[in-house]
Scaffold this active site. Structure first.
Site, PDB file in Angstrom:
ATOM      1  N   ASP A 291       0.861  -1.174   0.000  1.00 32.86           N
ATOM      2  CA  ASP A 291       0.000   0.000   0.000  1.00 32.86           C
ATOM      3  C   ASP A 291       0.911   1.242   0.000  1.00 32.86           C
ATOM      4  OD1 ASP A 291      -2.129   1.738   0.048  1.00 32.86           O
ATOM      5  OD2 ASP A 291      -3.187   0.739   1.668  1.00 32.86           O
TER       6      ASP A 291
HETATM    7  C1  NOJ Z   1      -3.975   3.989   0.356  1.00 36.10           C
HETATM    8  C2  NOJ Z   1      -5.175   3.114   0.513  1.00 36.10           C
HETATM    9  O1  NOJ Z   1      -5.074   2.364   1.709  1.00 36.10           O
HETATM   10  C3  NOJ Z   1      -5.406   2.153  -0.635  1.00 36.10           C
HETATM   11  O2  NOJ Z   1      -6.656   1.546  -0.484  1.00 36.10           O
HETATM   12  C4  NOJ Z   1      -5.294   2.854  -1.947  1.00 36.10           C
HETATM   13  O3  NOJ Z   1      -5.522   1.943  -3.002  1.00 36.10           O
HETATM   14  C5  NOJ Z   1      -3.917   3.484  -2.053  1.00 36.10           C
HETATM   15  N1  NOJ Z   1      -3.753   4.461  -0.993  1.00 36.10           N
HETATM   16  C6  NOJ Z   1      -3.657   4.132  -3.397  1.00 36.10           C
HETATM   17  O4  NOJ Z   1      -4.374   5.287  -3.528  1.00 36.10           O
END
Ligand code: NOJ
Length: 765
Positions: A291
């Site tokens: 993530d």
């Molecule tokens: C953080 C989030 O937890 C995740 O769900 C998301 O896909 C990513 N950022 C990318 O934006």
């Protein structure tokens, strides 16, 4: 740490023969043509270029953090990016793809990822809302439309579906998932993967799905985002892991790792999770992405400095580093110091190249750059029509005393509330590429659907008055400005408006940005200024219809006791206003059912229907002291899982079963007659739950094992039949074996998890 790692290892070995391992393997078998193409390509790649493929910088707009990636064009030209995210539109994608395939040495095309979470430009209800439709066809259709629009807009990878089970509405991201049930969550995760990826990634409008957040992200302690998870393996296997597995079995090509710590090792560096379980047991063949800055966040988690944690993450099974650039800046050194092997770098690089190959990007890097498709497919009238139907299907009627709803199409109504004349919020959180200006507000919807309705509008309250919340959400783009009128003036105006009308339709709830990432709350009541408005309106004596927009279950004890009709609409997307109006006037008879329990108070959380019994269960009525209960509250939720009303009524006969005993491999039929006893045609979600009464381990008091959404004309009856097979009786036992045990089972059927008719049967091995 050591102890938990070895426990995990033991679990891994035991599970090698489990049902998880035996189910269909995730991705396709290897393709010799692809293998030799990639081997040939990799033989020409330098170490830097291989590590470059593992790097995912962000370019452009982002809602969850600052854009940290610098000098991206230059990196692309040097082959130091495997993809980019947060860039879309055919023009922008063409520009970056051109850099990759004309300027970089080996001309390797880029992936273009984005959070297409509940629609791309045509926005559907927030995922929690989609789930309350209990309609797999519609959910798959929403993902298909999202995939078509995203692919027409240059994207080839979505960071969806989010399948984290959550039993905690304090957690703002409960809005992004499908609620609390592993069975329903599994069906939804698989439906969304099919919708995005179609039957072949080589199709021009197929995009890669990304199952997230692996794993247990929804079980954060205290409902506080990113927080620690500590969970027994038996609970994990039975209650939290099934939806990830189901999405992977449906062929999901990529997986995103969660931010949280799992039993002592953060997911991003958790080898048991990412290698033993995901790859060795589940057979996942695609690639794993961290993530956002998940790799560098291992430093504050306490696993070491950036070089150490980057090596740990790669070694554990994280193939691609989103934004942190820990891989890009340290892996070479770690290889030199023999902290990682060439083999793990090669393996991660190969997995990413394989996904590009499966999409057909080597054959045509501009496959997703088609201005014509973008013009015709994005926000097309048909997409909007589908969004309107799907939004209506997601709405849950929580209360409807004296059949206050549906409204007459020529009624004289006072339309009140900060969300009644609002486009900005209706598309909800994570509507990343969505344009709120294209959305339909409730007032517009009512005017479209019922032009003869006499509507007077009053705002009644600011959407948010609370300074702490305002500060947080305005910093993230909510743009909420306090009204020039004082709170009391707003209320007085609304009261005067209500007094002149026959009915007050009051649209209240959260701001969209009070849900989603980093929006944990400790209080789930309607905000005090909104509640004051509702209380003042109640004093007018006018009948009130409360229309709710919110990202999570709220605590609505007062509203339930004081307001005759309540419609939960979530944030229902671009067509929200039209769909809400369709439901309010009865053009669409609501049939949504809750997928997350609505507690009476925050103190009851976590509250979920598939809980265990204690040794001192409370019957809900007696006044005995030494029972598992609160002294200041009921144990029961306000609205249980599976609950939702209709404008019509249904009666359920007692359950009948065709056998009292079954043996392994046999089936049993449970039948119930459902009759539409009201005045409207309508749909009902008939739900099947089972309970293993006694076992070698304790079992939930009931677990959803099937459902059927049926349509009945008024007066019509239908026999609804469920086949119960012995697979449905299995669970993960203390040895983490997936098996059923001889014993008695309750079968429950009904319209929600509370109001059920019961029969009993025995199972023998
Ligand atoms: C953080 C989030 O937890 C995740 O769900 C998301 O896909 C990513 N950022 C990318 O934006």
């Amino acid at each position: 740490m050591k102890q938990s790692t070895s426990l995990f290892f033991l679990a891994a070995v035991i599970l090698a023969n489990s049902a998880f391992a035996q189910q269909k393997k995730a991705a396709s078998a290897t393709d010799p043509k692809m293998d030799s193409f990639i081997s040939n390509l990799m033989s020409k790649m330098t170490l830097d270029e291989k590590i470059g493929q593992l790097n995912l910088p962000a370019v452009g707009f982002d809602v969850t953090g600052p854009i940290l990636s610098q000098g991206v064009d230059e990196k692309i030209e040097k082959g130091l990016a495997g993809g980019v995210f947060n860039t879309f539109t055919p023009q922008a994608v063409r520009k970056l793809q051109e850099l990759a395939v004309t300027k970089s040495r080996l001309k390797i095309p880029l992936l273009f990822g984005y959070d297409v979470v509940h629609g791309h430009k045509t926005i559907f209800p927030i995922p929690l809302g989609l789930s309350t439709s209990w309609d797999m066809e519609l959910i798959e259709k929403s993902a298909r439309i999202a995939g078509r629009e995203a692919s027409a807009d240059g994207l080839n990878w979505t960071f969806s579906p989010m399948v984290d089970i959550s039993r905690d509405p304090r957690w703002g991201r409960i809005s992004e998932g499908s609620g609390e049930d592993p069975y329903l969550g599994s069906l939804i995760g698989a439906a969304m993967v099919r919708g995005y990826q179609t039957n072949s990634l080589s199709n021009k409008d197929a995009i890669l799905a990304c199952v997230k957040h692996f794993a247990l992200y929804g079980a954060a302690e205290g409902g506080r985002d990113y927080n620690t998870t500590d969970m027994s393996l038996i609970r994990m296997y039975n209650e939290y892991l099934p939806p990830y597995k189901a999405a992977i079995d449906a062929g999901a090509e990529t997986v995103m790792v969660s931010f949280n710590d799992i039993n002592g090792t953060p997911a991003t560096a958790n080898k048991w999770l990412l290698t033993d379980l995901l790859r060795n047991q589940w057979g996942f063949k695609g690639f794993v992405v961290s993530d956002y800055t998940g790799v560098s966040e291992l430093v504050p988690h306490g696993l070491g400095d950036l070089q150490t944690v980057s090596a740990k993450a790669l070694d554990a099974g994280t193939d691609m580093d989103m934004v942190a650039e820990g891989f890009l800046t340290t892996l070479k050194q770690s290889l030199k110091e023999k902290k990682i092997t060439q083999q793990v770098i090669d393996q991660a690089c190969r997995r990413i190249l394989e996904s590009k190959y499966k999409l057909g990007l080597f054959a045509d890097p501009y496959k997703y750059v088609d201005e014509e498709r973008a013009k015709t497919e994005i926000l097309s009238p048909q997409n909007r029509l589908d969004a309107r139907n799907i939004a209506a299907a997601s709405m849950v009627l929580l209360k409807n005393n004296n059949q206050l709803l549906p409204l007459k199409k020529n009624a004289k109504i006072a339309l009140i509330g900060p969300l009644a004349n609002n486009k900005r919020d209706v598309i909800g959180n994570w509507s990343a590429a969505g344009d709120w200006k294209k959305a339909i507000s409730v007032i517009e919807g009512l005017k479209n659907v019922a032009p003869d309705m006499d509507i007077t509008y009053a705002k009644g309250a600011n959407l948010v008055d609370n300074p702490a919340i305002l500060k947080q959400i305005n910093a993230n783009g909510a743009d909420i400005v306090a009204d020039a009128k004082s709170p009391q003036q707003l209320i007085d105006e609304a009261v005067a408006t209500a007094k002149k009308a026959d009915i007050a339709v009051v649209v209240l709830g959260e701001s969209a940005l009070m849900g989603g990432e980093a929006t944990s709350r400790t209080n789930l009541d309607l905000l005090p200024n909104q509640k004051d408005l509702l209380k003042a309106l109640k004093l007018t004596g006018k009948p009130i219809v409360l229309v709710l927009m919110n990202s999570r279950p709220l605590t609505l004890d007062w509203e339930d006791a004081n307001v005759p009709a309540i419609l939960e609409t979530w944030f229902s997307g671009t067509e929200a206003g039209n769909a809400i109006a369709d439901v309010l006037v009865g053009n669409y008879n609501p049939a949504g059912k809750l997928t997350a329990t609505f507690p009476r108070s925050v103190g009851q959380i976590p509250l979920y229907y598939n809980h265990k019994s204690t040794g001192r269960p409370y019957d809900g009525v007696s006044n005995e002291k030494f029972k598992s209960r609160y002294i200041d509250s009921s144990n029961e939720p306000l609205y249980p899982f599976g609950f939702g009303l209709s404008y019509t009524t249904f009666s359920f006969s007692p359950v009948k079963i065709n056998k009292n005993t079954i043996k392994s491999g046999q089936t049993l039929e449970a039948t119930i007659e459902v009759k539409n006893t009201g005045n409207f045609d309508g749909q009902e979600v008939v739900q099947l739950y089972l309970q293993d009464i006694y076992g070698s381990v304790t079992h939930p008091v009931k677990e959803l094992k099937g459902f059927q959404k049926i349509f009945l004309k008024k007066g019509e009856s239908k026999q609804v039949k469920f086949t119960i097979d012995t697979e449905m009786l299995k669970f993960y036992n203390t040895d983490l074996k997936f098996a059923a045990e001889t014993g008695d089972f309750n079968v429950f059927i009904g319209p929600n998890s509370r109001d059920l008719s019961t029969a009993q049967f025995s199972f023998t091995l």
